[in-house]
Motif scaffolding. Structure first.
Motif, mmCIF file in Angstrom:
data_model
loop_
_atom_site.group_PDB
_atom_site.id
_atom_site.type_symbol
_atom_site.label_atom_id
_atom_site.label_comp_id
_atom_site.label_asym_id
_atom_site.label_seq_id
_atom_site.Cartn_x
_atom_site.Cartn_y
_atom_site.Cartn_z
ATOM 1 N N TYR A 298 13.421 -14.295 7.890
ATOM 2 C CA TYR A 298 13.676 -15.710 8.184
ATOM 3 C C TYR A 298 14.283 -16.459 7.013
ATOM 4 C CZ TYR A 298 11.017 -15.441 12.555
ATOM 5 O OH TYR A 298 10.577 -15.128 13.826
ATOM 6 N N ARG A 299 13.993 -16.028 5.797
ATOM 7 C CA ARG A 299 14.470 -16.721 4.592
ATOM 8 C C ARG A 299 15.299 -15.744 3.760
ATOM 9 N NH1 ARG A 299 11.357 -19.301 7.452
ATOM 10 N NH2 ARG A 299 9.471 -20.406 6.775
ATOM 11 N N ILE B 258 10.490 -16.545 -1.526
ATOM 12 C CA ILE B 258 9.380 -16.608 -0.571
ATOM 13 C C ILE B 258 8.018 -16.625 -1.250
ATOM 14 C CG2 ILE B 258 10.747 -15.469 1.207
ATOM 15 C CD1 ILE B 258 9.194 -12.903 0.586
ATOM 16 N N CYS C 253 16.119 -17.302 0.155
ATOM 17 C CA CYS C 253 15.140 -18.201 -0.467
ATOM 18 C C CYS C 253 14.053 -17.405 -1.174
ATOM 19 C CB CYS C 253 14.509 -19.110 0.586
ATOM 20 S SG CYS C 253 15.694 -20.191 1.428
ATOM 21 N N PRO D 108 11.539 -23.260 7.691
ATOM 22 C CA PRO D 108 11.321 -23.744 6.320
ATOM 23 C C PRO D 108 10.996 -25.234 6.334
ATOM 24 C CG PRO D 108 13.658 -23.420 6.753
ATOM 25 C CD PRO D 108 12.937 -22.879 7.943
ATOM 26 N N GLU E 230 6.090 -19.895 -0.933
ATOM 27 C CA GLU E 230 5.620 -20.125 0.435
ATOM 28 C C GLU E 230 4.411 -19.248 0.752
ATOM 29 O OE1 GLU E 230 7.567 -20.646 4.904
ATOM 30 O OE2 GLU E 230 8.818 -20.174 3.160
ATOM 31 N N LEU F 169 9.089 -13.065 6.344
ATOM 32 C CA LEU F 169 9.688 -14.146 5.565
ATOM 33 C C LEU F 169 11.061 -13.758 5.032
ATOM 34 C CD1 LEU F 169 6.670 -15.602 3.553
ATOM 35 C CD2 LEU F 169 8.037 -16.779 5.274
ATOM 36 N N LYS F 170 11.228 -12.494 4.646
ATOM 37 C CA LYS F 170 12.540 -12.043 4.178
ATOM 38 C C LYS F 170 13.563 -12.106 5.311
ATOM 39 C CE LYS F 170 11.135 -8.997 0.382
ATOM 40 N NZ LYS F 170 11.087 -7.593 -0.104
#
Length: 228
Positions: free
Chosen positions: A151-152, A157, A155, A69, A160, A148-149
């Protein structure tokens, strides 16, 4: 230049995973060098290790930068340097005469690099591919969202993804310049020449040899060329 060629045609995580085979080849050559009575195996093993190190020093920071991030990109960019320093310190400890610094243990010491590589090979395949690569290079939105889900986890997404899509549109209008075209481009010839000369001068200055030999006792390396 070679790194960007590999980076463009091999997926991000795959570049890191597939190049680990170089470490196992180098470790095998150095580990069995004394049994085979061949100092050339040590030299060739170190050469292969250098190739892998060059690839890793370029690929790993780029991969970490793509999966991190925004608020952690600066820190994760320093992680490779931190682990390089940690590896040098660990090697100096293991190289003590009381541990693996004895002549009979040097083949094992030179090949111990396969241990962290094996751990990486076990863990890295479980990590998702770089979201930026999946969206910009492969145009796979579903896989990008999944990565992304992972890794984040906590958050949003969507912002991003929109940022990466804007980058994808901007890159589509930019002409890709090959290495050969770059070398032929008169507008950047002096810049390219300056970078090449500086890097050649740094390598030929002998600083790497001085820093390495200053940390080693000659007697510990004598067996490589005398015990075969």
């Amino acid at each position: 230049m070679i790194i960007f060629y590999i980076w463009g045609f091999v997926f991000r995580k795959g570049t890191v995973v597939k190049t680990t085979v170089l470490v196992f080849i180098a470790g095998s050559l150095m580990g069995f060098s004394r049994i085979c009575g061949s100092p050339e195996m040590v030299i060739f093993g170190r050469f292969i290790t250098g190739i892998h190190s060059g690839i890793s020093l370029s690929v790993v920071p780029m991969y970490l930068g793509e999966i991190a991030p925004k608020n952690l990109r600066g820190f994760l960019g320093l992680v490779p340097s931190i682990f390089i320093g940690t590896g040098v310190f660990a090697a100096q400890i293991l190289g003590l005469h009381e541990l693996l610094g004895k002549e009979e243990y040097w083949p094992l010491f030179l090949s111990v690099v396969v241990v962290p590589t094996f751990i990486q090979l076990l863990l890295l395949p479980w990590f998702p591919e770089s979201p930026r690569y999946l969206l910009i290079e492969k145009n796979n939105v579903h896989a990008t969202i999944t990565a992304l889900k992972w890794y984040r986890a906590k958050c949003d997404i969507q912002a991003e993804i929109e940022e990466m899509q804007d980058e994808q549109r901007s890159l589509s209008s930019v002409e890709t310049l090959s290495v050969w075209n770059l070398l032929q481009d008169d507008s950047v010839r002096w810049q390219v020449l300056s970078v090449v000369v500086i890097n050649i001068g740094m390598q030929l200055s002998g600083i790497d040899a001085v820093s390495t030999l200053s940390d080693l006792r000659n007697s510990e390396w004598v067996w490589i060329f005398q015990e075969f």
